[in-house]
Write a protein that holds these residues in place. Structure first.
Motif, PDB file in Angstrom:
ATOM      1  N   GLY A  26      -0.441  -6.530  18.166  1.00  0.00           N
ATOM      2  CA  GLY A  26       0.970  -6.633  17.595  1.00  0.00           C
ATOM      3  C   GLY A  26       1.400  -5.524  16.928  1.00  0.00           C
ATOM      4  N   LYS A  27       2.653  -5.392  16.332  1.00  0.00           N
ATOM      5  CA  LYS A  27       3.220  -4.353  15.775  1.00  0.00           C
ATOM      6  C   LYS A  27       2.920  -4.190  14.179  1.00  0.00           C
ATOM      7  CE  LYS A  27       7.411  -5.900  17.005  1.00  0.00           C
ATOM      8  NZ  LYS A  27       8.856  -6.019  17.253  1.00  0.00           N
ATOM      9  N   LEU A  28       2.617  -2.960  13.936  1.00  0.00           N
ATOM     10  CA  LEU A  28       2.550  -2.235  12.591  1.00  0.00           C
ATOM     11  C   LEU A  28       3.661  -1.779  11.930  1.00  0.00           C
ATOM     12  CD1 LEU A  28      -1.246  -0.918  13.275  1.00  0.00           C
ATOM     13  CD2 LEU A  28      -0.491  -3.220  12.781  1.00  0.00           C
ATOM     14  N   ALA A  61       1.375  -6.418  10.343  1.00  0.00           N
ATOM     15  CA  ALA A  61       0.950  -5.941   9.161  1.00  0.00           C
ATOM     16  C   ALA A  61       1.859  -4.765   8.617  1.00  0.00           C
ATOM     17  CB  ALA A  61      -0.539  -4.990   9.697  1.00  0.00           C
ATOM     18  N   VAL A  62       1.663  -4.459   7.362  1.00  0.00           N
ATOM     19  CA  VAL A  62       2.498  -3.181   6.729  1.00  0.00           C
ATOM     20  C   VAL A  62       1.504  -2.402   6.264  1.00  0.00           C
ATOM     21  CG1 VAL A  62       3.919  -2.253   5.000  1.00  0.00           C
ATOM     22  CG2 VAL A  62       4.576  -4.806   6.197  1.00  0.00           C
ATOM     23  N   HIS A  97       1.538   5.010  -1.481  1.00  0.00           N
ATOM     24  CA  HIS A  97       2.148   5.534  -2.768  1.00  0.00           C
ATOM     25  C   HIS A  97       1.105   5.270  -3.834  1.00  0.00           C
ATOM     26  CE1 HIS A  97       5.362   6.130  -5.313  1.00  0.00           C
ATOM     27  NE2 HIS A  97       5.575   4.890  -5.894  1.00  0.00           N
ATOM     28  N   THR A  98       0.760   3.972  -4.204  1.00  0.00           N
ATOM     29  CA  THR A  98       0.062   3.568  -5.388  1.00  0.00           C
ATOM     30  C   THR A  98      -1.331   4.247  -5.434  1.00  0.00           C
ATOM     31  OG1 THR A  98      -1.317   1.871  -4.345  1.00  0.00           O
ATOM     32  CG2 THR A  98       0.926   1.204  -5.262  1.00  0.00           C
ATOM     33  N   HIS A  99      -1.887   4.792  -4.566  1.00  0.00           N
ATOM     34  CA  HIS A  99      -3.170   5.542  -4.438  1.00  0.00           C
ATOM     35  C   HIS A  99      -4.458   4.569  -4.784  1.00  0.00           C
ATOM     36  CE1 HIS A  99      -1.657  10.041  -5.134  1.00  0.00           C
ATOM     37  NE2 HIS A  99      -0.718   9.132  -4.831  1.00  0.00           N
ATOM     38  N   VAL A 100      -3.936   3.482  -4.720  1.00  0.00           N
ATOM     39  CA  VAL A 100      -5.034   2.268  -4.826  1.00  0.00           C
ATOM     40  C   VAL A 100      -5.155   1.362  -3.392  1.00  0.00           C
ATOM     41  CG1 VAL A 100      -5.796   0.285  -6.086  1.00  0.00           C
ATOM     42  CG2 VAL A 100      -4.437   2.084  -7.343  1.00  0.00           C
ATOM     43  N   PRO A 101      -6.286   1.368  -3.018  1.00  0.00           N
ATOM     44  CA  PRO A 101      -6.575   0.641  -1.914  1.00  0.00           C
ATOM     45  C   PRO A 101      -6.363  -0.785  -1.915  1.00  0.00           C
ATOM     46  CG  PRO A 101      -8.840   1.411  -2.729  1.00  0.00           C
ATOM     47  CD  PRO A 101      -7.622   1.854  -3.511  1.00  0.00           C
ATOM     48  N   MET A 102      -5.846  -1.365  -0.662  1.00  0.00           N
ATOM     49  CA  MET A 102      -5.409  -2.977  -0.764  1.00  0.00           C
ATOM     50  C   MET A 102      -5.660  -3.397   0.664  1.00  0.00           C
ATOM     51  SD  MET A 102      -1.920  -4.387  -1.669  1.00  0.00           S
ATOM     52  CE  MET A 102      -1.602  -6.188  -1.601  1.00  0.00           C
ATOM     53  N   CYS A 103      -6.285  -4.496   0.898  1.00  0.00           N
ATOM     54  CA  CYS A 103      -6.172  -5.296   2.099  1.00  0.00           C
ATOM     55  C   CYS A 103      -6.328  -6.635   2.064  1.00  0.00           C
ATOM     56  CB  CYS A 103      -7.355  -4.695   3.190  1.00  0.00           C
ATOM     57  SG  CYS A 103      -7.310  -5.372   4.889  1.00  0.00           S
ATOM     58  N   GLU A 104      -5.149  -7.142   2.081  1.00  0.00           N
ATOM     59  CA  GLU A 104      -4.808  -8.567   1.743  1.00  0.00           C
ATOM     60  C   GLU A 104      -3.985  -9.386   3.016  1.00  0.00           C
ATOM     61  OE1 GLU A 104      -4.094  -9.803  -2.126  1.00  0.00           O
ATOM     62  OE2 GLU A 104      -4.701  -8.076  -3.005  1.00  0.00           O
ATOM     63  N   ASP A 105      -4.346 -10.502   3.135  1.00  0.00           N
ATOM     64  CA  ASP A 105      -3.583 -11.404   4.300  1.00  0.00           C
ATOM     65  C   ASP A 105      -2.757 -12.064   3.312  1.00  0.00           C
ATOM     66  OD1 ASP A 105      -2.606 -13.106   6.085  1.00  0.00           O
ATOM     67  OD2 ASP A 105      -4.566 -13.557   6.989  1.00  0.00           O
ATOM     68  N   PHE A 106      -1.616 -12.023   3.595  1.00  0.00           N
ATOM     69  CA  PHE A 106      -0.252 -12.809   2.989  1.00  0.00           C
ATOM     70  C   PHE A 106       0.401 -13.845   4.137  1.00  0.00           C
ATOM     71  CE2 PHE A 106      -0.872  -9.313   0.009  1.00  0.00           C
ATOM     72  CZ  PHE A 106      -0.544  -9.717  -1.220  1.00  0.00           C
ATOM     73  N   GLY A 107      -0.356 -14.691   4.214  1.00  0.00           N
ATOM     74  CA  GLY A 107       0.353 -15.786   5.265  1.00  0.00           C
ATOM     75  C   GLY A 107       0.200 -15.392   6.490  1.00  0.00           C
ATOM     76  N   GLY A 108      -0.491 -14.596   7.015  1.00  0.00           N
ATOM     77  CA  GLY A 108      -0.489 -14.002   8.403  1.00  0.00           C
ATOM     78  C   GLY A 108      -0.032 -12.506   8.551  1.00  0.00           C
ATOM     79  N   TYR A 150      -0.642  -8.789   7.218  1.00  0.00           N
ATOM     80  CA  TYR A 150      -1.505  -8.163   6.555  1.00  0.00           C
ATOM     81  C   TYR A 150      -0.724  -6.823   5.511  1.00  0.00           C
ATOM     82  CZ  TYR A 150      -5.556  -9.990   8.785  1.00  0.00           C
ATOM     83  OH  TYR A 150      -6.295 -11.177   9.461  1.00  0.00           O
ATOM     84  N   LEU A 151      -1.129  -6.563   4.364  1.00  0.00           N
ATOM     85  CA  LEU A 151      -0.789  -5.443   3.613  1.00  0.00           C
ATOM     86  C   LEU A 151      -1.914  -4.571   3.479  1.00  0.00           C
ATOM     87  CD1 LEU A 151       1.584  -6.988   0.904  1.00  0.00           C
ATOM     88  CD2 LEU A 151       2.230  -6.224   3.273  1.00  0.00           C
ATOM     89  N   ILE A 152      -1.812  -3.308   3.996  1.00  0.00           N
ATOM     90  CA  ILE A 152      -2.933  -2.395   4.033  1.00  0.00           C
ATOM     91  C   ILE A 152      -2.448  -1.085   3.321  1.00  0.00           C
ATOM     92  CG2 ILE A 152      -4.707  -1.424   5.509  1.00  0.00           C
ATOM     93  CD1 ILE A 152      -3.686  -3.530   7.734  1.00  0.00           C
ATOM     94  N   ASN A 153      -3.294  -0.798   2.275  1.00  0.00           N
ATOM     95  CA  ASN A 153      -2.860   0.661   1.761  1.00  0.00           C
ATOM     96  C   ASN A 153      -4.472   1.092   1.497  1.00  0.00           C
ATOM     97  OD1 ASN A 153      -2.900   2.545  -0.176  1.00  0.00           O
ATOM     98  ND2 ASN A 153      -1.495   1.467  -1.533  1.00  0.00           N
ATOM     99  N   PRO A 154      -4.465   2.226   2.211  1.00  0.00           N
ATOM    100  CA  PRO A 154      -5.674   2.882   2.249  1.00  0.00           C
ATOM    101  C   PRO A 154      -6.529   3.635   0.818  1.00  0.00           C
ATOM    102  CG  PRO A 154      -4.234   4.289   3.505  1.00  0.00           C
ATOM    103  CD  PRO A 154      -3.493   3.165   3.089  1.00  0.00           C
TER     104      PRO A 154
END
Length: 183
Positions: A73-75, A103-104, A108-119, A121-125
């Motif tokens: 799918g699209k990112l 997924a998005v 910006h935050t410099h803090v990693p994140m990988c979470e599924d919010f109801g299908g 994904y929010l991904i910050n490396p």
């Protein structure tokens, strides 16, 4: 499809080159901003396709977003500073829904994140060069097939860190006990 996801390199690419040399079969690099010129340098040096957006340190005062088509799918790619990343993730989620993205990818935050919010994904490396989570830096690897999509946050030390075991260090109390004869 295997994607290397980076953000917030801020002109320092040594760690990127180091980890890229240890990775296999990367199809695409996505750079989520703050120093978009780093993405152009990487593309010229590594010869691999790169999708990038501008961040606040690039002077982006209007949203700079890209959509990447993957087998799953699209990112949606953005830096996140204009969407309030780090304070509230609703704007990112609304944008993903509006653009029909799975997924998005943001920074910006410099803090990693990988979470599924109801299908979605929010991904910050996070950041390899200026992390704000107490680590020595991080990035993400995304895997996309027609049947599956998943992402992993990878910490620099797990791939490029020293294999030597560090001696445990005592704190203030241990110092007082060891040198108590001084008092």
């Amino acid at each position: 499809m295997k994607i290397l996801l980076l953000s917030d390199t801020h002109g320092l690419l040594d760690k990127v080159y180091e980890i890229y040399g240890k990775l296999n079969h990367i199809d695409l690099i996505i750079h989520c901003g703050d120093y978009q010129r780093d993405a152009h340098t990487l593309e010229d040096t590594l010869g691999i396709p790169i999708v990038s957006v501008k961040g606040n340190c690039d002077g982006a005062s209007r949203p700079d977003r890209e959509i990447v088509e993957t087998p799953a799918g699209k990112l949606l790619i953005t830096h996140g500073h204009l969407e309030g990343a780090g304070y509230d993730y609703n704007n990112l989620l609304y944008l993903a829904e509006e653009k029909d993205c799975i997924a998005v990818c943001f920074g910006h935050t410099h803090v990693p994140m990988c979470e599924d919010f109801g299908g979605i994904y929010l991904i910050n490396p996070g950041s390899l060069t200026n992390p704000r989570d107490g680590s020595n830096g991080s990035y993400a690897i995304l895997h996309s097939t027609e049947e599956d999509f998943y992402a992993n946050i990878v910490y620099y030390d797990t791939v490029c860190g020293s294999q030597k075991k560090k001696k445990p260090q005592g704190g203030f109390i241990r110092g007082l006990l060891n040198y108590s004869d001084r008092f």
